[in-house]
Design an enzyme around this catalytic site. Structure first.
Site, short mmCIF file in Angstrom:
data_model
loop_
_atom_site.label_atom_id
_atom_site.label_comp_id
_atom_site.label_asym_id
_atom_site.label_seq_id
_atom_site.Cartn_x
_atom_site.Cartn_y
_atom_site.Cartn_z
N GLU A 91 41.78 36.63 41.91
CA GLU A 91 40.83 37.68 41.58
C GLU A 91 39.71 37.52 42.61
OE1 GLU A 91 38.41 39.44 37.73
OE2 GLU A 91 38.42 37.27 38.05
N ASP A 139 41.00 33.12 38.18
CA ASP A 139 39.87 33.92 37.72
C ASP A 139 38.66 33.70 38.64
OD1 ASP A 139 38.53 35.52 35.58
OD2 ASP A 139 37.38 33.67 35.33
#
Length: 657
Positions: free
Chosen positions: A371, A336
């Site tokens: 990401e 993330d």
């Protein structure tokens, strides 16, 4: 009272050796560290850690056993302007704890103070760490090691995936056990999935703000103990680890990999008004990026940012990743806000954590997905990650939606994204699989909502619809919301089919959001991070069997096309791809940039994707040969030989010769 022996400075955490437990804790700025253990009656016993090797504090407690509850009190300066926020009145969680007991409720005692320290003791209500022993029979478990070129990723939430599944026993729905249930595994196999990517399963907390509104953090991107499983997904919190490993073992036997979404960019301690759980009280200055005024650099939008260039924090993060691979046999990670991993503070491909992963014989062998952004200046790093990493390809997401739903993307731009965005990823020896292609993800509209809503509808989140992106590239086809006339439903279905076909038959690694193959809707909520309810849980009783079959047929078709599974960049004349106009001729430069949205993509000289993304029915002349439409665009029996395709408006079809 038993005295602590000096013990050993490694490994970090609490480790039982059969005779007692060795405790270790990193803190570069602490002046004293107390180990606090709690007996069955909740009585606290404190011991100073006697060992101090460099920045590692350590001690050994003889006769201690698994099940022992413990925490730390860390002494040091309270100097907020310098980034130091030590407060021994607060019981702290071991960052490497394998199990946590207690809840992270919103309570003033779990805060340490902003400008002035809060010296009220909180041990009575603070969550406690639990010493665990690790004995698990993996039998003959082996990682599937699916080649990247054959990988199909399915992004899912542990609870939301199975909580409403009528064929899974009620007592295990929404749990780790349900992931390994034969019904779930058979479904994933029939769909054609090779990798199950789970939203965060490490222990997380709900933000105080959400708790005050009667909401909770559903997605799990608010970590508090990175080595501990989130107990709410276990049938029994005490056996969470074994339940999780049982599921992984069962998935592996079926040839399905497990990828964990992991949050190394921030912690649940949030901003300076946030709670004090662990890192802030152990060594705030080392664990976080601190501004000159002592506040946090908020490059994550969550109040703080972990300093993954600090050597000790790099060691912590690396140990965490190795733990999940070595102890739980996971097959990879999705990181993330992964740009934080490369901050020094500027983003660098040779940042310390990247280097540590590359040099690790364990971590360098698993799937790594970034990401590739954070919210700070210079945070958008799509295409710039080290070669070991694949990356979420937002270029593909936006292009697919613009082409099919907004009708404003030239053929050349569409083809570039269809060809694994080679302008972005074809560098440093990377392969097409580095592009993780997606049309939707947990963050944003579901696929059905993309064709039913022009605007987000996030009122249930309690922020007056201010949260969530406004850049959705969606199209409600003339009516906001679900339902409508038969014509409207059919046009929306055709758009869904076009988007799924583009996703699953393009070059790169496809990622499918769980529920998109059902027609799942979140009723226009494009930021459902705090909706632990029927808005996010997949309702299997309402699943569209036709759409599921369509999706499965596309996935199985993909696996038959060499140009998609061989994971090689397409080159002119190599037989992998030809780009043709409606007359089966190579496109001119003008057609690429300004021509009608009509295109034929010939893959491996045998498979043809015919596209008519215009408003009118259009006659498409197929290349020479005996072509017949194939599933999911036609039945298996009695194939009809076709030379010309009457392409419906905003339609496409796949043929084989």
């Amino acid at each position: 009272m038993t005295q602590l022996a000096i013990g050993k400075p490694a490994p970090l955490g609490a480790h039982y050796d059969g005779q007692g437990v060795n405790f270790t804790l990193f803190s570069a700025h602490a002046e004293r560290v107390e180990l606090c253990v709690f007996d069955a009656n909740g009585q606290e016993h404190r011991y100073d850690l006697p060992g101090h090797s460099g920045d590692i504090w350590h001690g050994y407690l003889p006769d201690a056993r698994p099940g022992l509850r413990y925490g730390y009190r860390v002494h040091g300066p309270w100097q907020p302007a310098e980034g130091h926020r030590f407060n021994p009145a607060k019981l702290l969680i071991d960052p490497c704890a394998r199990q946590i007991e207690g809840e992270f409720k919103d309570n003033p005692l779990l805060h340490a103070g902003h400008n002035e320290p809060d010296y009220r003791d909180n041990a009575a209500i603070a969550p406690k760490c639990v010493v665990v022993v690790d004995h698990y029979d993996w039998e003959d478990d082996a990682p599937p090691r699916t080649p990247w070129g054959s990988t199909i990723i399915y992004e899912a939430h542990v609870k939301g995936l199975t909580y409403l599944h009528p064929e899974i026993p009620v007592e295990i729905r929404g749990t780790y056990k349900a992931l390994g249930h034969p019904v779930m595994i058979n479904y994933l196999k029939q769909l054609g999935i090779t990798a199950l990517e789970l939203l965060p399963v490490a222990q997380f907390a709900s933000e105080p703000r959400l708790q005050r509104m009667g909401l909770s953090n559903y997605w799990g991107y608010n970590p508090v103990a990175m080595f501990a499983l989130h107990p709410a997904y276990a049938c029994s919190p005490e056996t969470a680890l074994d339940e999780f490993r049982d599921a992984i073992k069962a998935l592996h036997k079926a040839g399905i990999e497990v990828i964990l979404d992991i949050v190394l960019n921030h912690s649940a301690e949030l901003d300076l008004d946030g709670p004090l759980f662990s890192l802030r009280g152990i060594d705030n200055r080392s664990y976080y990026w601190i501004r000159e005024d002592g506040d946090y650099h908020n490059w994550t939008g969550c109040g703080n940012t972990l300093n993954l260039s600090h050597p000790a924090v790099v060691d912590y993060a690396s140990a965490c990743l190795r733990y999940w691979v070595e102890t739980c046999h996971v097959d990879g990670f999705r990181f993330d806000l992964a740009a934080v991993m490369g901050r020094t503070p500027e983003f660098r491909q040779d940042a310390p954590l990247f280097t540590a992963i590359q040099n690790c014989p364990v971590l360098s062998q698993v799937k790594l997905i970034a990401e590739p952004w954070d919210i700070a200046p210079g945070g958008y790093q799509v295409g710039n990650f080290p070669p070991l990493f694949a990356e979420w390809n937002d270029h593909f997401r936006d292009a697919a939606r613009r082409f099919w739903l907004h009708y404003d993307l030239p053929l050349g731009a569409f083809a570039g994204r269809f060809a694994a965005s080679s302008d972005v990823f074809k560098r440093n020896g990377r392969l097409p699989s580095a592009a993780i292609n997606l049309v939707t993800a947990h963050d944003g509209f579901t696929l059905r909502d993309c064709v039913c809503f022009n605007h987000k509808h996030n009122e249930a989140n309690g922020e007056e619809n201010r949260d969530g992106t406004n850049n959705n590239y969606s199209n409600n086809h003339g009516k906001e919301g679900l339902g409508g006339s038969l014509d409207l439903v059919e046009r929306r279905r055709d758009s869904i089919h076009a988007l799924l076909t583009t996703l699953l038959l393009s070059q790169g690694t496809p990622m499918l959001l769980a529920g998109d193959e059902h027609g799942h809707s979140q009723h226009g909520n494009n930021n459902a991070y705090c909706q632990d309810n029927q808005l996010t849980w997949l309702d299997w009783s309402q699943a569209s069997s036709g759409l599921t079959a369509f999706t499965a047929a596309l996935i199985h078709l993909r696996k038959r096309i060499p140009a998609l599974v061989e994971n090689r960049w397409w080159e002119e004349g190599d037989g992998n791809v030809r780009w043709l106009n409606r007359y089966a001729q190579p496109l001119s430069t003008d057609e690429w940039q300004n021509g009608p949205k009509q295109l034929q993509i010939l893959l491996s000289d045998r498979f043809l994707i015919a596209i008519n993304a215009t408003l009118e029915v259009t006659e498409i002349v197929l290349p020479a040969g005996e072509w017949h439409a194939i599933p999911p665009f036609a039945g298996e029996d009695n194939p009809v030989i076709t030379a010309v395709w009457q392409g419906p408006a905003h339609g496409l079809c796949v043929f084989q010769r």
